[in-house]
Design a protein around this motif. Structure first.
Motif, PDB file in Angstrom:
ATOM      1  N   ILE A  91       0.870  -1.186   0.000  1.00 21.05           N
ATOM      2  CA  ILE A  91       0.000   0.000   0.000  1.00 21.05           C
ATOM      3  C   ILE A  91       0.906   1.236   0.000  1.00 21.05           C
ATOM      4  O   ILE A  91       1.853   1.319   0.783  1.00 21.05           O
ATOM      5  CB  ILE A  91      -0.896   0.024   1.264  1.00 21.05           C
ATOM      6  CG1 ILE A  91      -1.832  -1.184   1.288  1.00 21.05           C
ATOM      7  CG2 ILE A  91      -1.695   1.321   1.335  1.00 21.05           C
ATOM      8  CD1 ILE A  91      -2.625  -1.336   2.601  1.00 21.05           C
ATOM      9  N   LEU A  92       0.616   2.175  -0.850  1.00 19.60           N
ATOM     10  CA  LEU A  92       1.340   3.459  -0.834  1.00 19.60           C
ATOM     11  C   LEU A  92       0.327   4.601  -0.825  1.00 19.60           C
ATOM     12  O   LEU A  92      -0.751   4.489  -1.399  1.00 19.60           O
ATOM     13  CB  LEU A  92       2.233   3.604  -2.079  1.00 19.60           C
ATOM     14  CG  LEU A  92       3.420   2.647  -2.209  1.00 19.60           C
ATOM     15  CD1 LEU A  92       4.171   2.944  -3.517  1.00 19.60           C
ATOM     16  CD2 LEU A  92       4.370   2.755  -1.023  1.00 19.60           C
ATOM     17  N   GLY A  93       0.722   5.717  -0.182  1.00 17.65           N
ATOM     18  CA  GLY A  93      -0.077   6.933  -0.271  1.00 17.65           C
ATOM     19  C   GLY A  93      -1.265   6.997   0.656  1.00 17.65           C
ATOM     20  O   GLY A  93      -2.138   7.873   0.487  1.00 17.65           O
ATOM     21  N   HIS A  94      -1.314   6.113   1.656  1.00 14.34           N
ATOM     22  CA  HIS A  94      -2.457   6.184   2.568  1.00 14.34           C
ATOM     23  C   HIS A  94      -2.537   7.587   3.200  1.00 14.34           C
ATOM     24  O   HIS A  94      -1.513   8.189   3.506  1.00 14.34           O
ATOM     25  CB  HIS A  94      -2.344   5.121   3.660  1.00 14.34           C
ATOM     26  CG  HIS A  94      -3.640   4.943   4.390  1.00 14.34           C
ATOM     27  ND1 HIS A  94      -4.032   5.797   5.397  1.00 14.34           N
ATOM     28  CD2 HIS A  94      -4.650   4.064   4.212  1.00 14.34           C
ATOM     29  CE1 HIS A  94      -5.232   5.428   5.823  1.00 14.34           C
ATOM     30  NE2 HIS A  94      -5.632   4.379   5.114  1.00 14.34           N
ATOM     31  N   SER A  95      -3.748   8.054   3.424  1.00 10.47           N
ATOM     32  CA  SER A  95      -3.906   9.431   3.935  1.00 10.47           C
ATOM     33  C   SER A  95      -3.243   9.612   5.298  1.00 10.47           C
ATOM     34  O   SER A  95      -2.814  10.719   5.641  1.00 10.47           O
ATOM     35  CB  SER A  95      -5.379   9.808   4.010  1.00 10.47           C
ATOM     36  OG  SER A  95      -6.020   9.036   4.980  1.00 10.47           O
ATOM     37  N   GLU A  96      -3.149   8.513   6.079  1.00 15.28           N
ATOM     38  CA  GLU A  96      -2.469   8.651   7.376  1.00 15.28           C
ATOM     39  C   GLU A  96      -0.968   8.843   7.190  1.00 15.28           C
ATOM     40  O   GLU A  96      -0.322   9.549   7.964  1.00 15.28           O
ATOM     41  CB  GLU A  96      -2.790   7.424   8.252  1.00 15.28           C
ATOM     42  CG  GLU A  96      -4.232   7.483   8.741  1.00 15.28           C
ATOM     43  CD  GLU A  96      -4.909   6.128   8.888  1.00 15.28           C
ATOM     44  OE1 GLU A  96      -4.219   5.101   8.978  1.00 15.28           O
ATOM     45  OE2 GLU A  96      -6.160   6.111   8.912  1.00 15.28           O
ATOM     46  N   ARG A  97      -0.396   8.236   6.159  1.00 12.79           N
ATOM     47  CA  ARG A  97       1.022   8.492   5.826  1.00 12.79           C
ATOM     48  C   ARG A  97       1.173   9.929   5.345  1.00 12.79           C
ATOM     49  O   ARG A  97       2.130  10.614   5.676  1.00 12.79           O
ATOM     50  CB  ARG A  97       1.522   7.534   4.729  1.00 12.79           C
ATOM     51  CG  ARG A  97       1.489   6.057   5.050  1.00 12.79           C
ATOM     52  CD  ARG A  97       2.402   5.657   6.175  1.00 12.79           C
ATOM     53  NE  ARG A  97       3.708   6.249   6.115  1.00 12.79           N
ATOM     54  CZ  ARG A  97       4.608   6.158   7.109  1.00 12.79           C
ATOM     55  NH1 ARG A  97       4.324   5.486   8.210  1.00 12.79           N
ATOM     56  NH2 ARG A  97       5.790   6.727   7.002  1.00 12.79           N
ATOM     57  N   ARG A  98       0.228  10.403   4.573  1.00  9.77           N
ATOM     58  CA  ARG A  98       0.313  11.780   4.078  1.00  9.77           C
ATOM     59  C   ARG A  98       0.188  12.766   5.239  1.00  9.77           C
ATOM     60  O   ARG A  98       0.955  13.713   5.356  1.00  9.77           O
ATOM     61  CB  ARG A  98      -0.812  12.052   3.061  1.00  9.77           C
ATOM     62  CG  ARG A  98      -0.703  11.224   1.770  1.00  9.77           C
ATOM     63  CD  ARG A  98      -1.931  11.489   0.878  1.00  9.77           C
ATOM     64  NE  ARG A  98      -2.064  10.571  -0.228  1.00  9.77           N
ATOM     65  CZ  ARG A  98      -1.731  10.850  -1.502  1.00  9.77           C
ATOM     66  NH1 ARG A  98      -1.243  12.014  -1.815  1.00  9.77           N
ATOM     67  NH2 ARG A  98      -1.916   9.961  -2.452  1.00  9.77           N
ATOM     68  N   LEU A 107       7.244  12.412  -3.110  1.00 11.29           N
ATOM     69  CA  LEU A 107       7.799  11.252  -2.410  1.00 11.29           C
ATOM     70  C   LEU A 107       7.093   9.972  -2.871  1.00 11.29           C
ATOM     71  O   LEU A 107       7.733   8.933  -3.096  1.00 11.29           O
ATOM     72  CB  LEU A 107       7.635  11.419  -0.895  1.00 11.29           C
ATOM     73  CG  LEU A 107       8.127  10.242  -0.056  1.00 11.29           C
ATOM     74  CD1 LEU A 107       9.649  10.237   0.034  1.00 11.29           C
ATOM     75  CD2 LEU A 107       7.530  10.238   1.332  1.00 11.29           C
ATOM     76  N   LEU A 108       5.786  10.061  -3.030  1.00 14.77           N
ATOM     77  CA  LEU A 108       5.028   8.875  -3.426  1.00 14.77           C
ATOM     78  C   LEU A 108       5.391   8.430  -4.846  1.00 14.77           C
ATOM     79  O   LEU A 108       5.397   7.237  -5.144  1.00 14.77           O
ATOM     80  CB  LEU A 108       3.524   9.134  -3.288  1.00 14.77           C
ATOM     81  CG  LEU A 108       3.094   9.319  -1.824  1.00 14.77           C
ATOM     82  CD1 LEU A 108       1.669   9.830  -1.726  1.00 14.77           C
ATOM     83  CD2 LEU A 108       3.264   8.009  -1.051  1.00 14.77           C
ATOM     84  N   ALA A 109       5.735   9.387  -5.699  1.00 14.22           N
ATOM     85  CA  ALA A 109       6.198   9.022  -7.049  1.00 14.22           C
ATOM     86  C   ALA A 109       7.489   8.204  -6.936  1.00 14.22           C
ATOM     87  O   ALA A 109       7.663   7.196  -7.638  1.00 14.22           O
ATOM     88  CB  ALA A 109       6.423  10.279  -7.877  1.00 14.22           C
ATOM     89  N   LYS A 110       8.378   8.624  -6.031  1.00 18.82           N
ATOM     90  CA  LYS A 110       9.633   7.871  -5.849  1.00 18.82           C
ATOM     91  C   LYS A 110       9.360   6.479  -5.277  1.00 18.82           C
ATOM     92  O   LYS A 110       9.975   5.489  -5.670  1.00 18.82           O
ATOM     93  CB  LYS A 110      10.580   8.628  -4.899  1.00 18.82           C
ATOM     94  CG  LYS A 110      11.277   9.800  -5.568  1.00 18.82           C
ATOM     95  CD  LYS A 110      11.904  10.743  -4.583  1.00 18.82           C
ATOM     96  CE  LYS A 110      13.242  10.279  -4.076  1.00 18.82           C
ATOM     97  NZ  LYS A 110      13.930  11.348  -3.294  1.00 18.82           N
ATOM     98  N   LYS A 111       8.444   6.417  -4.324  1.00 17.88           N
ATOM     99  CA  LYS A 111       8.107   5.108  -3.745  1.00 17.88           C
ATOM    100  C   LYS A 111       7.473   4.202  -4.804  1.00 17.88           C
ATOM    101  O   LYS A 111       7.754   3.007  -4.848  1.00 17.88           O
ATOM    102  CB  LYS A 111       7.134   5.277  -2.569  1.00 17.88           C
ATOM    103  CG  LYS A 111       7.771   5.898  -1.343  1.00 17.88           C
ATOM    104  CD  LYS A 111       6.850   5.753  -0.135  1.00 17.88           C
ATOM    105  CE  LYS A 111       7.536   6.299   1.112  1.00 17.88           C
ATOM    106  NZ  LYS A 111       6.935   5.820   2.350  1.00 17.88           N
ATOM    107  N   ALA A 112       6.610   4.781  -5.627  1.00 17.63           N
ATOM    108  CA  ALA A 112       5.966   3.976  -6.672  1.00 17.63           C
ATOM    109  C   ALA A 112       7.032   3.425  -7.622  1.00 17.63           C
ATOM    110  O   ALA A 112       7.008   2.234  -7.976  1.00 17.63           O
ATOM    111  CB  ALA A 112       4.940   4.818  -7.433  1.00 17.63           C
TER     112      ALA A 112
END
Ligand SMILES: O=C(CO)COP(=O)(O)O
Length: 249
Positions: A91-98, A107-112
């Motif tokens: 899972i990436l980009g969960h609102s709680e991580r944001r 950052l999420l683009a890099k993780k993806a």
């Protein structure tokens, strides 16, 4: 045909003993289904969960990862570490991580990129806050979230992506988007994907809804034509409720 998926995001709940007992209950109670069923326990419980479920229909997935392959990132976990304990999806980009960990689109683009380069599938979460919804800005917000984090990817990469629309105002609040509200955004997301890529890609992507999905509202939400399943928080912590939601798909 798009894949139907029900995924349980356990968040920071369940120690090892609790993880084991919930898995035992799930094994007993989950109905047979053609849908993919996933659970996302905490990092510390991924391997025991994987061991307990590797012969079952339930896939064990991770809640997050770091973008780097290894190095001086105290407290973090890499894609290859996840793979080494049997994880194939993150899972990436969960609102709680944001919200609590400052994760932004860049950052999420890099993780993806890192997840895909390691061969992991992604469940990518996005969704507007209440203020965006109230000011009727929600379409723009979700479009930007997707564009900024994922639209640099080529069509091939999208074979490994599942989207999860989770309006922040509906997470853990007991307030669910109405089936019509969920459908409206999911349909819009397909239009945005179609404009950036093409219609067949847009039609092929599973888009899950997340935010206070419970046994008593799952059937109605899942019956919407562009809703392909759910990402379940609180209700995934009870075998009976999660099983009822899986049954609803
Ligand atoms: O955040 C969620 C799943 O990732 C949704 O949580 P709830 O189902 O508890 O609202």
């Amino acid at each position: 045909m798009r894949k139907k998926i029900v995924a349980g995001n356990w968040k920071m709940n369940n120690d090892l003993a609790e993880t084991r007992s919930l898995i035992t209950a799930l094994k007993n109670e989950l109905p047979d289904t053609d849908a993919e069923v996933m659970i996302a326990p905490a990092y510390t419980n991924l391997y025991p969960a994987y061991e307990a479920l590797k012969e079952s229909q339930i896939e064990v997935i991770a809640q997050n990862m770091h973008f780097a392959g290894s190095g001086a990132y105290t407290g973090e976990v890499s894609a290859s570490m996840l793979k080494s304990v049997g994880v194939k999806t993150v899972i990436l980009g969960h609102s709680e991580r944001r919200e609590y960990f400052g994760e932004d689109d860049a950052l999420l683009a890099k993780k993806a990129d890192a997840a895909l380069a390691s061969g992991l599938r992604i469940v990518f979460c996005f969704g507007e806050e209440l203020t965006d919804r109230k000011s009727d800005n929600h379409f723009k917000v979700v479009e930007e979230q997707l564009k900024n984090a994922l639209f640099h990817l080529d069509a091939e990469a999208w074979k490994h992506i599942v989207l999860a629309y989770e309006p922040v105002w509906a997470i853990g609040t007991g307030e669910t988007a109405s089936p019509e509200q969920a459908q409206e955004i999911h349909k819009f997301i397909r239009e945005v994907l179609s404009a950036r890529y093409d219609e067949s890609l847009a039609d092929s992507i599973s888009i899950l809804y997340g935010g206070s999905v419970k046994p008593n509202n799952a059937v109605e939400i899942f019956s919407q034509p562009d809703v392909d399943g759910g990402l379940i928080g609180g209700a995934s912590l009870k075998a009976e409720d999660f099983s009822a939601i899986v049954k609803a798909i």
